[in-house]
Design an enzyme around this catalytic site. Structure first.
Site, PDB file in Angstrom:
ATOM      1  N   CYS A 132       7.900   7.686  -1.466  1.00 16.36           N
ATOM      2  CA  CYS A 132       6.554   6.718  -1.754  1.00 16.36           C
ATOM      3  C   CYS A 132       7.317   4.624  -1.733  1.00 16.36           C
ATOM      4  O   CYS A 132       7.112   4.386  -2.206  1.00 16.36           O
ATOM      5  CB  CYS A 132       5.876   6.790  -2.408  1.00 16.36           C
ATOM      6  SG  CYS A 132       5.141   8.232  -2.353  1.00 16.36           S
ATOM      7  N   HIS A 139       6.906  16.539   2.831  1.00 18.82           N
ATOM      8  CA  HIS A 139       6.225  17.390   2.256  1.00 18.82           C
ATOM      9  C   HIS A 139       6.856  18.940   3.038  1.00 18.82           C
ATOM     10  O   HIS A 139       7.707  19.284   4.468  1.00 18.82           O
ATOM     11  CB  HIS A 139       4.959  18.097   3.519  1.00 18.82           C
ATOM     12  CG  HIS A 139       3.843  16.373   3.107  1.00 18.82           C
ATOM     13  ND1 HIS A 139       3.445  16.570   1.790  1.00 18.82           N
ATOM     14  CD2 HIS A 139       3.210  15.585   4.369  1.00 18.82           C
ATOM     15  CE1 HIS A 139       2.328  15.453   1.951  1.00 18.82           C
ATOM     16  NE2 HIS A 139       2.182  15.088   3.255  1.00 18.82           N
ATOM     17  N   GLN A 196       2.919   5.036   2.061  1.00 23.27           N
ATOM     18  CA  GLN A 196       4.362   5.112   2.777  1.00 23.27           C
ATOM     19  C   GLN A 196       5.151   6.107   3.177  1.00 23.27           C
ATOM     20  O   GLN A 196       4.151   7.308   3.845  1.00 23.27           O
ATOM     21  CB  GLN A 196       5.262   4.523   1.911  1.00 23.27           C
ATOM     22  CG  GLN A 196       4.605   2.927   1.312  1.00 23.27           C
ATOM     23  CD  GLN A 196       6.123   2.125   0.663  1.00 23.27           C
ATOM     24  OE1 GLN A 196       7.342   1.443   1.039  1.00 23.27           O
ATOM     25  NE2 GLN A 196       5.583   1.129  -0.591  1.00 23.27           N
TER      26      GLN A 196
END
Length: 231
Positions: free
Chosen positions: A193, A94, A90
């Site tokens: 996620c 980053h 999902q």
């Protein structure tokens, strides 16, 4: 999903004889589109037996990526660029302080089993964390590597590493992101996620009180990779 070290047969993913895995490290943050392009070209070359398998260690500038199961509603605040990507999973963040390991392996040479490959990636990170005295764990219903946080309350766990992969002609790309010392406040802009349960958060080695250099992480990743993947 394999959920314990005892039931994970690491010999399954040892490569048949061939070129050793190539290790690449980028010292400066790599823009996401360029990284995806480089991965796709390398994966195609591996599939055609024109290049060796590769693990690429890098960081990205602050950004979000949305995998094939992602939902727009999980982006709470668009503070950084968002990239749709073909990896599984999902939405995630980053940024600097996060060690990205893009893993381009030929599973035909190893074992063409996606679930066991993901379990081996988890095992790789678990062993890497163990080198720094951190107990990482896998969960059958939540991909990634988790750290128990009893200091935050009963049943609380924080994710320290996310995993999302894609396969093309049985060659993997994308991979693992391990939180070393990123700005954890950036995760507040998303539902990481897709996990919205308040018992499950995000952590990093720095958040756990460890000051670790990326070069130290890289050395541990390379050493434990050979333990799990055999080359």
């Amino acid at each position: 999903m394999i959920n314990s070290r005892q039931t994970l047969d690491l010999k399954l993913f040892a490569a048949s004889p061939g070129e050793p895995v190539d290790w690449r490290r980028s010292d400066q943050p790599v823009p996401y589109p360029g990284a995806v392009d480089a991965m796709e070209r390398r994966a195609a070359a591996i599939a055609s037996s024109e290049a060796a398998e590769q693990v690429w260690l890098l960081e990205h500038p602050p950004l979000y990526t949305c995998g094939t199961s992602g939902r727009e509603a999980d982006l709470v605040k668009a503070r950084f660029p968002l990239f749709s990507t073909g990896r599984g999973g999902q939405i995630t963040y980053h940024g600097p302080g996060q060690r990205i390991a893009y893993v381009m392996l030929d599973l035909k040479r190893r074992r063409p089993d996606v679930r066991e490959f993901i379990a081996c990636l988890e095992e790789w990170i678990i062993r890497t964390l163990d080198a720094f005295g951190v107990k990482g764990e896998r969960r059958e219903d939540r991909v990634g590597v988790w750290v128990a946080r009893p200091d935050k309350g009963p049943g609380h766990e924080d994710k320290i590493a996310a995993i999302g992969v894609r396969l093309r002609r049985w060659v993997s790309f994308h991979g693992v992101s391990l939180n070393v010392d990123p700005d954890l406040s950036h995760f507040a802009d998303i539902v990481p996620c897709g996990v919205s349960d308040p018992r499950y958060g995000v952590t990093s080695l720095a958040d756990l009180g460890l000051r670790v250099r990326l070069t130290d992480i890289d050395q541990a990743l390379k050493r434990t990779f050979s333990e799990v993947f055999g080359s």
